[in-house]
Write an enzyme that holds these catalytic residues in place. Structure first.
Site, short mmCIF file in Angstrom:
data_model
loop_
_atom_site.label_atom_id
_atom_site.label_comp_id
_atom_site.label_asym_id
_atom_site.label_seq_id
_atom_site.Cartn_x
_atom_site.Cartn_y
_atom_site.Cartn_z
CB ALA A 30 41.52 34.68 24.80
CB VAL B 272 47.02 33.98 23.54
CG1 VAL B 272 47.42 33.65 22.10
CG2 VAL B 272 47.12 32.73 24.41
CG HIS B 273 45.35 40.27 21.77
ND1 HIS B 273 45.42 40.36 20.40
CD2 HIS B 273 45.10 41.54 22.21
CE1 HIS B 273 45.24 41.62 20.02
NE2 HIS B 273 45.04 42.35 21.11
CB ILE B 274 49.34 40.68 25.70
CG1 ILE B 274 48.08 41.47 26.06
CG2 ILE B 274 50.59 41.46 26.13
CD1 ILE B 274 47.87 41.62 27.55
#
Length: 218
Positions: free
Chosen positions: A172, A175-177
Site C-alpha cells: 500500500a 502505491v502511495h509513493i
C-alpha cells in the site's frame, strides 16, 4: 489574501498541510521504513543481513516493537485528524466507477474531488486496518512482555496475521509513493505544505471551492 494563502514565484498558493501535519507524516514515514527493514530481516533468513542496520539480531528484535508503537501513535493522531476528510460519498463511488478515466489521467471526465479522492480514501482505510492488525498481532507475539499470556496456537496465528498485514502495508505504501510521484506536485505539498491554485483546481476541485468558498459551476 486569506490566512491559508500565499504567493511564491508569482504563483498563488494554498496551504494543504500544516507544519505539524507534515512533521507527523514524516515521522510515520521514517518509522515505517525502519519497521519494514527490521520486519523483513526477522521474517526470513535470506534477509537477516538487514539486522546489521540495527546493530545485529538481538537489537533488531528489541527495537522493532518499540518503533512500531511510535508509528502507531503517530498514525493514530494523523488518522484521527483526517477522519472527516476521508468519508466516502456519492462522488467517490462515481470516481471509482470511472477507473479507466483515472488511469488514463482524464480528470475532466471525473466528478469533482474533495480534499482526497476515492483511491486515497481506500488507502486510508487499508492502512487503518493494517495498523490495527499489526498492533494486536504484535502484542500477542511480543515475547518479552506478552506472548506468555497466550497459547502457542494463538501466537502462531498472530504471526501469520502480522506478516500478512505487514506485506499489505508495504504494498500500500509503495502505491502511495508511486501516486505521489505520478501526480506532480503531491510530493511537494508534503514537503512545503502548499499547492498552487492550478494544482488544487485540477486535482481536488471540490476542496478548492470549499477553501475559496466558491459555489459549484463558477
Amino acid at each position: 489574501m486569506k490566512d491559508h494563502e500565499s504567493v511564491r514565484d508569482g504563483h498563488r498558493l494554498i496551504e494543504r498541510y500544516t507544519p505539524g501535519q507534515r512533521t507527523n507524516h514524516w515521522l510515520i514515514a521514517i518509522t515505517f521504513v525502519l519497521l519494514a527493514l527490521s520486519g523483513l530481516a526477522l521474517f526470513h533468513p535470506a534477509m537477516f543481513w538487514l539486522t546489521n542496520l540495527f546493530g545485529g539480531g538481538p537489537w533488531t528484535r528489541i527495537l522493532h516493537p518499540f518503533v512500531g508503537i511510535v508509528m502507531f501513535l503517530c498514525f493514530a493522531l494523523f488518522a484521527a485528524h483526517m477522519w472527516r476528510h476521508n468519508k466516502m460519498d456519492a462522488r467517490d463511488r462515481e470516481w471509482l466507477r470511472r477507473g479507466r478515466d483515472v488511469v488514463n489521467n482524464r480528470e475532466d471526465r471525473l466528478p469533482e474531488v474533495g480534499r482526497y479522492n476515492a483511491g486515497q480514501k481506500l488507502l486510508y482505510y487499508v492502512l487503518i486496518a493494517c495498523m490495527i492488525g499489526l498492533l494486536l498481532s504484535g502484542i500477542v507475539i511480543w515475547r518479552q512482555y506478552f506472548s506468555f499470556y497466550f497459547p502457542i496456537g494463538v501466537i502462531r496465528a498472530a504471526s501469520v496475521v502480522h506478516a500478512i498485514c505487514g506485506l499489505v502495508m508495504i504494498c500500500a505504501i509503495i502505491v502511495h509513493i508511486y501516486a505521489a510521484i505520478w501526480v506532480k506536485g503531491s510530493f511537494g505539498a508534503m514537503v512545503r505544505g502548499t499547492v498552487t491554485w492550478g494544482w488544487a483546481w485540477k486535482h481536488h476541485r471540490a476542496w478548492f471551492r470549499d477553501i475559496r468558498k466558491e459555489p459549484a459551476g463558477k
